[in-house]
Design a protein around this motif. Sequence first.
Motif, short mmCIF file in Angstrom:
data_model
loop_
_atom_site.label_atom_id
_atom_site.label_comp_id
_atom_site.label_asym_id
_atom_site.label_seq_id
_atom_site.Cartn_x
_atom_site.Cartn_y
_atom_site.Cartn_z
N PHE A 40 -45.86 -86.80 25.63
CA PHE A 40 -44.86 -85.79 26.01
C PHE A 40 -43.50 -86.09 25.42
N TYR A 41 -43.04 -87.34 25.56
CA TYR A 41 -41.71 -87.70 25.05
C TYR A 41 -41.60 -87.45 23.55
N SER A 42 -42.71 -87.62 22.84
CA SER A 42 -42.67 -87.52 21.38
C SER A 42 -42.53 -86.09 20.88
N VAL A 43 -43.16 -85.14 21.57
CA VAL A 43 -43.21 -83.77 21.02
C VAL A 43 -42.50 -82.74 21.88
N SER A 44 -42.10 -83.09 23.10
CA SER A 44 -41.60 -82.07 24.03
C SER A 44 -40.35 -81.36 23.51
N ALA A 45 -39.39 -82.11 22.97
CA ALA A 45 -38.15 -81.48 22.52
C ALA A 45 -38.43 -80.46 21.42
N LEU A 46 -39.30 -80.83 20.48
CA LEU A 46 -39.64 -79.91 19.40
C LEU A 46 -40.47 -78.74 19.92
N TYR A 47 -41.34 -78.99 20.87
CA TYR A 47 -42.15 -77.91 21.45
C TYR A 47 -41.26 -76.90 22.16
N PHE A 48 -40.32 -77.40 22.96
CA PHE A 48 -39.45 -76.50 23.71
C PHE A 48 -38.58 -75.63 22.80
N THR A 49 -38.09 -76.23 21.71
CA THR A 49 -37.16 -75.50 20.84
C THR A 49 -37.86 -74.70 19.76
N ARG A 50 -38.90 -75.27 19.13
CA ARG A 50 -39.53 -74.60 17.99
C ARG A 50 -40.69 -73.68 18.38
N VAL A 51 -41.40 -74.03 19.45
CA VAL A 51 -42.56 -73.22 19.84
C VAL A 51 -42.16 -72.18 20.90
N ILE A 52 -41.54 -72.64 21.99
CA ILE A 52 -41.09 -71.69 23.00
C ILE A 52 -39.88 -70.91 22.50
N GLY A 53 -39.05 -71.56 21.67
CA GLY A 53 -37.89 -70.89 21.12
C GLY A 53 -36.63 -70.99 21.96
N LEU A 54 -36.55 -72.05 22.77
CA LEU A 54 -35.38 -72.22 23.64
C LEU A 54 -34.23 -72.86 22.87
N GLU A 55 -33.01 -72.52 23.28
CA GLU A 55 -31.83 -73.18 22.75
C GLU A 55 -31.74 -74.59 23.33
#
Length: 416
Positions: free
Chosen positions: A33-48
């Motif tokens: 989770f720690y490794s991919v969560s930030a990229l998942y939240f911003t690039r996949v979900i599209g959150l700021e």
Amino acid sequence: MLDRLRRLLLPADPVQRSLTFATMAGALSSGLFYSVSALYFTRVIGLEVTTVGLGLTIAGLMGVLGSFLGGQAADRVGADRLQAWANAVHGVAMLSYVLADGPVSFTLVACVAVASRSLQGTAKSTVQVRWFAGPDRVGIRARLRVITNLFIGLGTLLAAGALLVGTAAAYQVTMVAVGLVALLATVPLMGLRGRVDGFAGVMDAHLVPDRVRGPSPMRDRTYLTSVALNSVIAMHFGLTSVGVPLWIATRTEAPDVMISVLLVVNTVLVALFQVRASRGTHDIGTAGRVVRRGSLLLAIACLLYGAAGSGGVLWAVAALLAAEVVGSFAEVWCEAGAWGLAFELAHPDSAGAYQGVSSTGYAVAMMASPAVVTATAVDHGMPGWILLAALFAAAGSGVAVVARLAAVRRTQAALV
């Protein structure tokens, strides 16, 4: 070495073995989770990025509440039941991240995920307090900490594949794996009551007829003071996660790869020395002195980190490595002493409530530490590092005083 590894990963005691397997799965999930969560939240979900930060801050508040309420619940429904159910809810919440499609759903999922993780953390500590005694409590906590570090590292390595591929599908598959592995942590905890003689009776002490309820930790000034001071010291985790990476990237000449190098150094040293550092900390006076020793080393580490910003590449690399080595030894001592005090200063009849207060202190520290570290060391350089060093040293010295006084009072009470 192989025998030590076997005892670490396959302990003979069935309760410790269940806690070990659950910790392995939970830590592996966290590493992914720690490794991919930030990229998942911003690039996949599209959150700021600001939206992610706000959502996680709100979730952090729920984590603080979960830590406190978890202590109350553990004394009413049984700590083992609470841990199993909280683990299950946490796994479902982690899986639910793949369904989040905007700020509101993301924040709701994050709140449930963080709150349930806090609940199960408090419950796990309560299980240890109720089932184990004396030095076993701190020793087992230390071994679980080593396992946590190792399997978070393993999860980080496994996540490297998704990071290399870098596609939305790769991140989604990894997030599904995060949830499934987190759910797997529930399995070792199931059926303990049937497998271990006497376990149910110990966990259900709250059901004993005419049981006199233990005192509230909120009226225990010694315990509250110890928790508060140790929580100040626990803000050093903000150095590892936020302060030092930002310091390296923005205020030193060291290459950014040093961030990963320092994490590896920390993981190795904690794995090698955490169990050894915990020996003897079931004694209140010893635990206080160990925390003080660790806090003074932590102060030295802060000064070394600050010094890394005042020279060239070689100086920065050398200073950072020295700081990380000193800081890692500080960490294992501060943690070992804090665990001993959290366990041994707690009233046995209110074990859950006391562990809830202890976990709440840590949750507050984890929530506040990024802002505190950034506002001091990262923003103001060496003066900020000096302020942090003084804060940690003062808190550790305070812990030693509290522990010494508590030990004297306990000795006097035993003589009456």
